[in-house]
Design a protein around this motif. Structure first.
Motif, PDB file in Angstrom:
ATOM      1  N   ILE A  10     -61.299  -7.328  -3.027  1.00  0.00           N
ATOM      2  CA  ILE A  10     -61.113  -7.538  -1.589  1.00  0.00           C
ATOM      3  C   ILE A  10     -61.601  -6.313  -0.808  1.00  0.00           C
ATOM      4  O   ILE A  10     -62.272  -6.447   0.220  1.00  0.00           O
ATOM      5  CB  ILE A  10     -59.645  -7.861  -1.261  1.00  0.00           C
ATOM      6  N   SER A  11     -61.314  -5.125  -1.311  1.00  0.00           N
ATOM      7  CA  SER A  11     -61.739  -3.904  -0.610  1.00  0.00           C
ATOM      8  C   SER A  11     -63.272  -3.811  -0.541  1.00  0.00           C
ATOM      9  O   SER A  11     -63.828  -3.406   0.484  1.00  0.00           O
ATOM     10  CB  SER A  11     -61.153  -2.664  -1.286  1.00  0.00           C
ATOM     11  N   LYS A  14     -64.520  -6.384   2.007  1.00  0.00           N
ATOM     12  CA  LYS A  14     -64.315  -5.901   3.376  1.00  0.00           C
ATOM     13  C   LYS A  14     -65.379  -4.879   3.763  1.00  0.00           C
ATOM     14  O   LYS A  14     -65.880  -4.878   4.882  1.00  0.00           O
ATOM     15  CB  LYS A  14     -62.916  -5.305   3.521  1.00  0.00           C
ATOM     16  N   ASP A  24     -68.287 -13.923   2.542  1.00  0.00           N
ATOM     17  CA  ASP A  24     -67.037 -13.341   2.076  1.00  0.00           C
ATOM     18  C   ASP A  24     -67.091 -13.350   0.548  1.00  0.00           C
ATOM     19  O   ASP A  24     -66.763 -14.359  -0.082  1.00  0.00           O
ATOM     20  CB  ASP A  24     -65.856 -14.160   2.600  1.00  0.00           C
ATOM     21  N   ASP A  26     -65.351 -11.919  -1.866  1.00  0.00           N
ATOM     22  CA  ASP A  26     -64.206 -11.873  -2.779  1.00  0.00           C
ATOM     23  C   ASP A  26     -63.740 -13.267  -3.156  1.00  0.00           C
ATOM     24  O   ASP A  26     -62.973 -13.444  -4.090  1.00  0.00           O
ATOM     25  CB  ASP A  26     -63.044 -11.055  -2.199  1.00  0.00           C
ATOM     26  N   LYS A  27     -64.235 -14.286  -2.475  1.00  0.00           N
ATOM     27  CA  LYS A  27     -63.908 -15.673  -2.805  1.00  0.00           C
ATOM     28  C   LYS A  27     -64.998 -16.251  -3.711  1.00  0.00           C
ATOM     29  O   LYS A  27     -66.133 -15.797  -3.691  1.00  0.00           O
ATOM     30  CB  LYS A  27     -63.800 -16.504  -1.534  1.00  0.00           C
TER      31      LYS A  27
END
Length: 148
Positions: A10-11, A14, A24, A26-27
C-alpha cells in the motif's frame, strides 16, 4: 534494467500515485494474477499485471502502465512497454498457449499497439497478440536479457 515479479505494498502504491501513476497498484484484478515490474536504477519504470488462463489457452493482461517519465516523445527510457508486453508473450509461449495474449486498450492507444507491437484487433478495444506477434516481441525486446 531488470524485470521482477512483485507484490505492491500500500505504501508503494501511494508513492506511485504521488508520482503521477494512474492505476492503484496495491489491488489485483485476478485471483492468481502476477505483477511484473521493470526496474532501472532501483526505480519502477513500468508495471504490468497479467494472468494465465489455461482453460482458454491465453494470457490476459489486466493492465500495463509506464512511469510518467516514460510516456510521450521525451521519455526517459524507451521500450518499457515493449519489454513488458514481450515478457507476457514469452510466458504465454512457455505455458504452451502458442503466445496468445489478450488485453483491452484505451481507444487512443489502439492503433499504436497495432502499429508498433503487432497487436491485432479482436473487437472494439480488445486486442491480442498471436504466435507470430509474440515471437516477434520476444525476439525484439527480450533478446535473452531479462529474466524474472
Amino acid at each position: 534494467m531488470k524485470l521482477i515479479s512483485v507484490n505492491i505494498l500500500i505504501s508503494t502504491a501511494k508513492q506511485l500515485k504521488k508520482d503521477g501513476w494512474k492505476f492503484d497498484w496495491d489491488k489485483s484484478f485476478g485471483a492468481v494474477s502476477q505483477k511484473i515490474a521493470y526496474f532501472d536504477n532501483d526505480t519502477i519504470q513500468g508495471l504490468t499485471e497479467f494472468e494465465e488462463v489455461p482453460s482458454s489457452r491465453y494470457n490476459i493482461i489486466y493492465r500495463l502502465e509506464l512511469a510518467p517519465a516514460n510516456i510521450g516523445k521525451n521519455k526517459k527510457i524507451d521500450n518499457v512497454a515493449g519489454v513488458l508486453f514481450a515478457y507476457v508473450a514469452k510466458d504465454s509461449l512457455d505455458a504452451g498457449f502458442d503466445g496468445f495474449v489478450v488485453f483491452d486498450s484505451k481507444t487512443i492507444l489502439k492503433e499504436h499497439y497495432v502499429r508498433k507491437y503487432g497487436a491485432k484487433i479482436l473487437y472494439g478495444d480488445r486486442l491480442y497478440f498471436d504466435t507470430k506477434a509474440s515471437k516477434t516481441l520476444v525476439a525484439k525486446y527480450l533478446k535473452g536479457k531479462y529474466h524474472v
